[in-house]
Design an enzyme around this catalytic site. Sequence first.
Site, PDB file in Angstrom:
ATOM      1  N   HIS A  71      34.928  40.003  39.047  1.00 57.20           N
ATOM      2  CA  HIS A  71      35.131  41.409  39.431  1.00 57.20           C
ATOM      3  C   HIS A  71      36.452  41.552  40.189  1.00 57.20           C
ATOM      4  O   HIS A  71      37.281  42.424  39.866  1.00 57.20           O
ATOM      5  CB  HIS A  71      33.964  41.877  40.309  1.00 57.20           C
ATOM      6  CG  HIS A  71      34.139  43.248  40.874  1.00 57.20           C
ATOM      7  ND1 HIS A  71      33.566  44.371  40.312  1.00 57.20           N
ATOM      8  CD2 HIS A  71      34.841  43.705  41.971  1.00 57.20           C
ATOM      9  CE1 HIS A  71      33.898  45.437  41.009  1.00 57.20           C
ATOM     10  NE2 HIS A  71      34.669  45.062  42.035  1.00 57.20           N
ATOM     11  N   GLU A  72      36.638  40.696  41.186  1.00 55.47           N
ATOM     12  CA  GLU A  72      37.872  40.760  41.977  1.00 55.47           C
ATOM     13  C   GLU A  72      39.089  40.344  41.149  1.00 55.47           C
ATOM     14  O   GLU A  72      40.193  40.851  41.351  1.00 55.47           O
ATOM     15  CB  GLU A  72      37.756  39.876  43.223  1.00 55.47           C
ATOM     16  CG  GLU A  72      36.642  40.291  44.182  1.00 55.47           C
ATOM     17  CD  GLU A  72      36.762  41.735  44.637  1.00 55.47           C
ATOM     18  OE1 GLU A  72      37.894  42.262  44.690  1.00 55.47           O
ATOM     19  OE2 GLU A  72      35.721  42.351  44.926  1.00 55.47           O
ATOM     20  N   HIS A 125      40.538  43.385  39.470  1.00 58.29           N
ATOM     21  CA  HIS A 125      41.468  44.112  40.349  1.00 58.29           C
ATOM     22  C   HIS A 125      42.793  43.365  40.461  1.00 58.29           C
ATOM     23  O   HIS A 125      43.875  43.955  40.371  1.00 58.29           O
ATOM     24  CB  HIS A 125      40.866  44.240  41.758  1.00 58.29           C
ATOM     25  CG  HIS A 125      39.652  45.115  41.842  1.00 58.29           C
ATOM     26  ND1 HIS A 125      39.594  46.385  41.316  1.00 58.29           N
ATOM     27  CD2 HIS A 125      38.442  44.900  42.424  1.00 58.29           C
ATOM     28  CE1 HIS A 125      38.415  46.926  41.565  1.00 58.29           C
ATOM     29  NE2 HIS A 125      37.695  46.037  42.231  1.00 58.29           N
TER      30      HIS A 125
END
Length: 454
Positions: A21-22, A25
Amino acid sequence: MNGLLMFLAAVCVLGPLVALHEWGHYIVARLCGVKVLTYSIGFGPKLFGWTSKKSGIDYRISAIPLGGYVKMLDEREVEVVQHERHLAFNNQHPLKKIAIVAAGPLMNFIIAIGLFFVLFMQPSEQLNTRIGKVLDGTPAAGVLSVGEKITGIDGRSINTWEELNYALAHRMGETGSLEVVVEQGGKFSQKMVPITTFMQGEQQGQDAISSLGVLPYQPVIEPVLSEVVPDGAAALMGLKVGDRVTAINDTPIKNWIDATPIIRQNPEKMLDFHIIRDGQLMVVKVMPKGIKQHNQVVGQIGVRVSHQGIMSIPAEYRMMVGYSPAQAIAKAFTKTYDLSTMTIDAIGKMITGLIGIENISGPITIAEVSKTSFEIGWEQVLSTAAIISLSLAVMNLLPIPVLDGGHLVFYTYELIRGKPMSESVQVIGLRLGMSLLLCFMLLAIGNDIMRLFG
């Protein structure tokens, strides 16, 4: 030891999902020309990591394993030198900001689709949706019949019990009628099932299919005890290996499946087990031990039964399920969509009070489910990871400041109005969002503790 295993299982399942998920980003930020300062898995103090000599990015594992973050250069947080102002996040076009923020949840959607694709590529024999049993006192009683095959719910085609469960879950907390299409003997008919108490009140804690009142075909299991767990309720009260259970209280038992709900529904209550031992009829009193499972306390006596008497499943109740790669990817997208809409629907019904907030789960439940999935097998591990990844995506997209969805609201406003939302409004929103998120976390952890300790 059990707590440690739960923690390790949660780390193994949740850790990669948070990291990816990170990474979503992170990688989009770098592609958009934004300077990344820190990539962290976890919050709080740094446990270990390294700093890239080329980019200067601090890669770290932090002490609190409840998420992660990507810190970018931003004039609102630190003083930025003139020649790096174009690298600051706050100076990017709103579309770039939206892309960077949306990349995290999007990565979780991609992970879920990929895992579901792998699972759909595994051919397996399953029970079809032909009804094996109709439970008394449920909406289906008197309307649906054993032997009928459910092929549709509210205009939606149904092929598997999982699809049936998803279709029913969309009606959680609702009243009215359920439109059910069934097939028997090659003939199709439409029936209306009243659901005035569907998934409410006394039915909370059940899955959607049981709440409707239908069960798949279940083979006959001879009620003969093949194992009695030492120190379990059955062993302490005198039941032995080889005992044949003929009745519990006044209910005849010909199939162990009939005994299971009686035991589960009577925790800490004395039951009369009528048994045959060495050709002799006798009665043994047994009090099932109450244990916490999901949202309810159920009875358990600590026995296993002989499976040697299981009858073969009739062909009309079986089906082989297998998909080509194209079909599997289509099914993966469909399942991702179904679970996402079901999650959003459930959140809406919690807000309006149609279903209880006790359904909210937190990190303890995630750890418990993760541990159980490892005990079952790799397919269950992948399925659990896919569902958690999907939940992370949906929850992060909620329009709550602090979460990705809240930031998307800010940057969409900036895109439409041509200027950022005022700092004061954003600060107020972030404070409210933080307070709401904290309350949500406390509620979830409180529910987890109640499930564990009653």
